[in-house]
Motif scaffolding. Structure first.
Motif: not given
Length: 310
Positions: A191-198, A207-212, A230-236, A270-272
């Motif tokens: 998975v790869a995703a991007f969100t922008n919040s106001w 800004q949130t960057y997601i990968g899993s 089971v999963g590994y998740n990245y979030q910045m 943390e991002s992992h």
């Protein structure tokens, strides 16, 4: 999801009903799973001819996301202090070193996602959501510039409450493989995703960057499907916050207070992370699904979702 969210986004695996080999011939496959009204996915007919059962291409999900995250100040923390009442002589611009700032936060969000399998192995989705959250900032003034030669030996608490609206885009790659001959196939998703919040209550964007990456197995339960992963998740998470906060500090019945104008650029510490999740598909055509995921290791996260495919 978001905050952030969000998130959010980590729910992409909900649509991963990836191909499942069958022993039926082409005629049986076409009879059980005719072409979809959307004509998706592209190359779907070829996949069915090869004996694969595809997920229903179009879906909608609503989900709830809650997470508690620690943050770092990316730059020095800038404060404008303006006194009133018996503190009316206070007028200072203060710079606090980033290392002297501790930031924690918690967010809850509701997200609506629409997705489609454009290829048998590729899903794309868009989402929109609402987030309610807070940041708790502790600023140590002992090394601050602008408060005299030695600062002030105190820790200033600054609670920040906010709400936000977000939009996001994401993509999912999915498939399955017989890793060990004779063993139940493993499901894989990326998975790869991007969100922008106001935000609506502070001068802020998020800004949130997601990968899993997730791996698991799916089983037949009666006429339904149950999967464990089971999963590994990245979030910045990247956020700039500007706003003001007022302290009332009366002294011996005399009114007084401090107005604080703050400006800080923060990122998630943390991002992992790791996660365990469950997906349950049910209904006459497995058109309904429920998703539950718990994230752990570097931050706590709970995801709950229900959806339907059409």
């Amino acid at each position: 999801m978001n905050k952030h969210l969000v998130t959010v986004m980590l729910l992409s695996a909900i649509t991963f009903n990836s191909w499942a080999n069958t022993n039926s011939d082409t005629t049986d496959i076409e009879r059980k799973q005719p072409a979809h009204w959307s004509n998706l996915p592209i190359w779907g007919d070829k996949a069915r001819e090869l004996g694969y059962q595809l997920p229903i291409p179009v879906g909608f999900n609503i989900y709830y996301n809650k997470q508690s995250v620690a943050y770092d100040a990316k730059d020095n923390f800038n404060l404008g202090l303006r006194g009133s009442g018996w503190l009316n002589k206070l007028n200072a611009n203060v710079v606090i070193p980033a290392d002297d700032v501790i930031i924690t936060g918690e967010d809850e969000s509701i997200q609506l996602r629409a997705d489609a399998w454009v290829l048998p192995f590729l899903n794309i989705y868009g989402l929109a959501g609402y987030t309610k959250g807070h940041k708790d900032i502790l600023a140590d003034l002992s090394n601050a510039e602008g408060l005299g030669n030695s600062g002030i030996d105190m820790v200033l608490p600054i609670p920040i409450e906010y709400t936000a609206y977000n939009l996001g885009l994401g993509a999912v790659l999915a498939g399955q493989a017989e890793v060990i001959p004779g063993m139940h196939p493993f499901i894989f998703t990326g998975v790869a995703a991007f969100t922008n919040s106001w935000t609506t209550t502070t001068d802020s964007t998020i800004q949130t960057y997601i990968g899993s990456v997730r791996m698991g197995q799916r089983y037949d339960v009666g006429g339904d499907k149950l999967a464990f992963l089971v999963g590994y998740n990245y979030q910045m998470i990247n956020q700039k916050i500007g706003g003001s906060y007022d302290f009332n500090i009366p002294l011996l019945g005399r009114p007084g207070g401090i107005a604080i104008d703050y400006d800080v650029h923060l990122v998630s510490s943390e991002s992992h992370n790791m996660s365990v999740s469950m997906v349950y598909d049910f209904g006459p055509k497995d058109e309904w699904n429920v998703f539950i995921e718990y994230g752990f290791l570097n931050w706590d996260q709970l995801l709950l979702s229900v959806g339907r495919r059409f």
